[in-house]
Scaffold this active site. Structure first.
Site, mmCIF file in Angstrom:
data_model
loop_
_atom_site.group_PDB
_atom_site.id
_atom_site.type_symbol
_atom_site.label_atom_id
_atom_site.label_comp_id
_atom_site.label_asym_id
_atom_site.label_seq_id
_atom_site.Cartn_x
_atom_site.Cartn_y
_atom_site.Cartn_z
ATOM 1 N N TYR A 141 0.822 -1.211 0.000
ATOM 2 C CA TYR A 141 0.000 0.000 0.000
ATOM 3 C C TYR A 141 0.859 1.264 0.000
ATOM 4 C CZ TYR A 141 -4.670 -1.946 0.912
ATOM 5 O OH TYR A 141 -5.879 -2.579 0.812
ATOM 6 N N LYS A 190 3.129 -15.224 2.803
ATOM 7 C CA LYS A 190 3.324 -15.978 1.565
ATOM 8 C C LYS A 190 4.828 -16.236 1.460
ATOM 9 C CE LYS A 190 1.800 -17.762 -2.332
ATOM 10 N NZ LYS A 190 0.874 -18.922 -2.402
ATOM 11 N N ASP A 223 -3.032 -18.272 0.968
ATOM 12 C CA ASP A 223 -4.033 -18.996 0.168
ATOM 13 C C ASP A 223 -4.702 -20.083 1.024
ATOM 14 O OD1 ASP A 223 -1.544 -20.232 0.201
ATOM 15 O OD2 ASP A 223 -1.602 -20.903 -1.884
ATOM 16 N N ASP A 247 -6.449 -6.901 4.239
ATOM 17 C CA ASP A 247 -7.562 -6.257 3.550
ATOM 18 C C ASP A 247 -8.456 -7.322 2.923
ATOM 19 O OD1 ASP A 247 -9.078 -4.168 2.308
ATOM 20 O OD2 ASP A 247 -8.050 -4.659 0.429
ATOM 21 N N ASP A 251 -12.452 -8.946 4.320
ATOM 22 C CA ASP A 251 -13.707 -8.930 3.553
ATOM 23 C C ASP A 251 -14.281 -10.344 3.510
ATOM 24 O OD1 ASP A 251 -13.633 -6.210 2.971
ATOM 25 O OD2 ASP A 251 -14.156 -6.514 0.856
HETATM 26 C C1 IPM Z 1 -10.453 -1.168 4.021
HETATM 27 C C2 IPM Z 1 -10.668 -0.590 2.644
HETATM 28 C C3 IPM Z 1 -9.507 0.336 2.310
HETATM 29 C C4 IPM Z 1 -8.236 -0.481 2.332
HETATM 30 C C5 IPM Z 1 -9.655 1.066 0.953
HETATM 31 C C6 IPM Z 1 -10.953 1.862 0.889
HETATM 32 C C7 IPM Z 1 -8.481 1.934 0.627
HETATM 33 O O1 IPM Z 1 -10.836 -1.595 1.702
HETATM 34 O O2 IPM Z 1 -10.355 -0.387 4.993
HETATM 35 O O3 IPM Z 1 -10.366 -2.384 4.134
HETATM 36 O O4 IPM Z 1 -7.898 -1.146 1.343
HETATM 37 O O5 IPM Z 1 -7.548 -0.456 3.355
HETATM 38 MG MG MG Z 2 -10.933 -3.528 2.528
#
Ligand code: IPM
Ligand code: MG
Length: 362
Positions: A141, A190, A223, A247, A251
């Site tokens: 990042y 990884k 993975d 990240d 999700d």
């Molecule tokens: C999160 C989001 C952010 C990230 C984006 C919006 C930049 O996906 O907080 O997980 O990737 O950190």
């Molecule tokens: Mg995110």
């Protein structure tokens, strides 16, 4: 106590869910005798519209002068041109970096009431209770990025960078959390491919052996972790990983909880040693432009983020639990938004869910 809390409502549904969270803060203040001074600043797309930058200096000042920051969400189709020089996400990444918030805590718990909302079979979800600790200010990042002409068009580089010190501090943060729970830490990397992951794995092994011999450490490739999160989610206690893996995995993990509308997060800097600790709190969901302005967004993730703020930045554990209990009681009363309502069950709007939670803080 007197505390200054800066809110960054941001874009999309951000302002709607932050409004409910602020009502919760005021209620906690009333019931427990605290004064929370709430300030507001612009971040993301709304800041681009007003100032031409996603992170104006006055927003930075409003955050550094506060005890904690509560954020809604940033981004939306209006600012989505990938070629644009200024993007809402720069505001989010910039404020994390500027405030030195390297430890991102994303707890995933599943409430009985929400079993049906998850795409996974209920028997897999029983006893799911984990915290993902994501490194937040390093990795790909924030490494150097480059674009140059190439015979085929362009050559483009993103760099993934970690130092020993960055790995040590996030491992210590995660291991400390694991020590207060089931004493199980899974470190995700990884290491079969990436050099940064090999540093990550070696550093983790050393810190854990030297400083946390009482916490059971397991290394897992990213993975494989993605697979095990779905196959046997209840086996995880604390997961620690680098920025981008965290990240992606969070999700995925959010789906265990039924809806992204339920999950809070805390981003913490170094422990000051004092009674308060700077942190930024936000729901893990995004700005949800498709439902913005309709008053139907789920405010629970943001309100649960308030609980994390009370706990981690202000040291107010009883108040944090009161907020969490009010959220769970509201769920149990079936006062929920559409994203988590059972099929055919009544659906409430953002404001009614917020008011129901406020009324349960006693
Ligand atoms: C999160 C989001 C952010 C990230 C984006 C919006 C930049 O996906 O907080 O997980 O990737 O950190
Ligand atoms: Mg995110």
């Amino acid at each position: 106590m007197n505390a200054i809390i800066t809110t960054l409502p941001g874009d999309g549904i951000g302002p709607e869910v932050i409004a409910e969270a602020v009502a919760v803060l005021h209620r906690v203040g009333e019931v427990y005798g605290h004064t929370f001074e709430i300030r507001t600043a612009l971040l993301g797309g709304c800041a681009i519209d007003a100032h031409g930058t996603a992170l104006p200096q006055e927003t930075i000042d409003a955050c550094t002068s506060a005890h904690a920051v509560l954020l809604g969400a940033v981004g939306g189709p209006k600012w989505d041109n990938p070629a644009a020089k200024v993007r809402p996400e720069q505001g989010l990444l910039g404020i994390r970096k500027t405030l030195g918030l390297f430890a991102n805590l994303r707890p995933v718990t599943i409430h009985e009431q929400l079993l049906a909302a998850s795409p996974l079979r209920p028997e897999l979800l029983k006893d799911v209770d984990m915290v993902v600790v994501r490194e937040l200010t390093g990795g790909i990042y924030f490494g150097e990025k480059k674009r140059s002409p190439h015979e085929s068009g362009e050559i483009v580089i993103d760099t993934c960078v970690y130092t020993t010190g960055e790995v040590e501090r996030i491992i210590r943060a995660a291991a400390t959390i694991a020590r207060g729970r089931k004493k199980k830490l899974v470190s995700v990397d990884k290491a079969n491919v990436l050099e940064t992951s090999r540093l990550w794995r070696a550093t983790t092994a050393r810190v854990m052996a030297d400083e946390f011999p009482d916490v059971v450490l397991e290394h897992m490739l990213v993975d494989a972790c993605a697979m095990h999160l779905i196959r046997r989610p209840a086996d995880f206690d604390v997961i620690v990983t680098e920025n981008m893996f965290g990240d992606i995995l969070t999700d995925e993990a959010s789906q265990l909880a039924g809806s992204m509308g339920m999950l809070p997060s805390a981003s913490l800097g170094a422990d000051s040693g004092g009674p308060t600790r700077m942190g930024l709190y936000e729901p893990i969901h995004g700005s949800a432009p498709d439902i913005a302005g309709k008053g139907i967004a789920n405010p629970m993730a943001t309100i649960l983020s308030v609980a994390l703020l009370l706990r981690h930045s202000l040291g107010l554990e009883a108040e944090a639990q009161a907020v969490e209990n009010a959220v769970y009681a509201t769920l149990e009363a079936g006062i929920v938004t559409g994203d988590v309502a059972a099929k055919g069950a009544p659906v409430s709007d953002t404001k009614s869910v917020g008011a129901a939670i406020v009324s349960r803080i006693v």
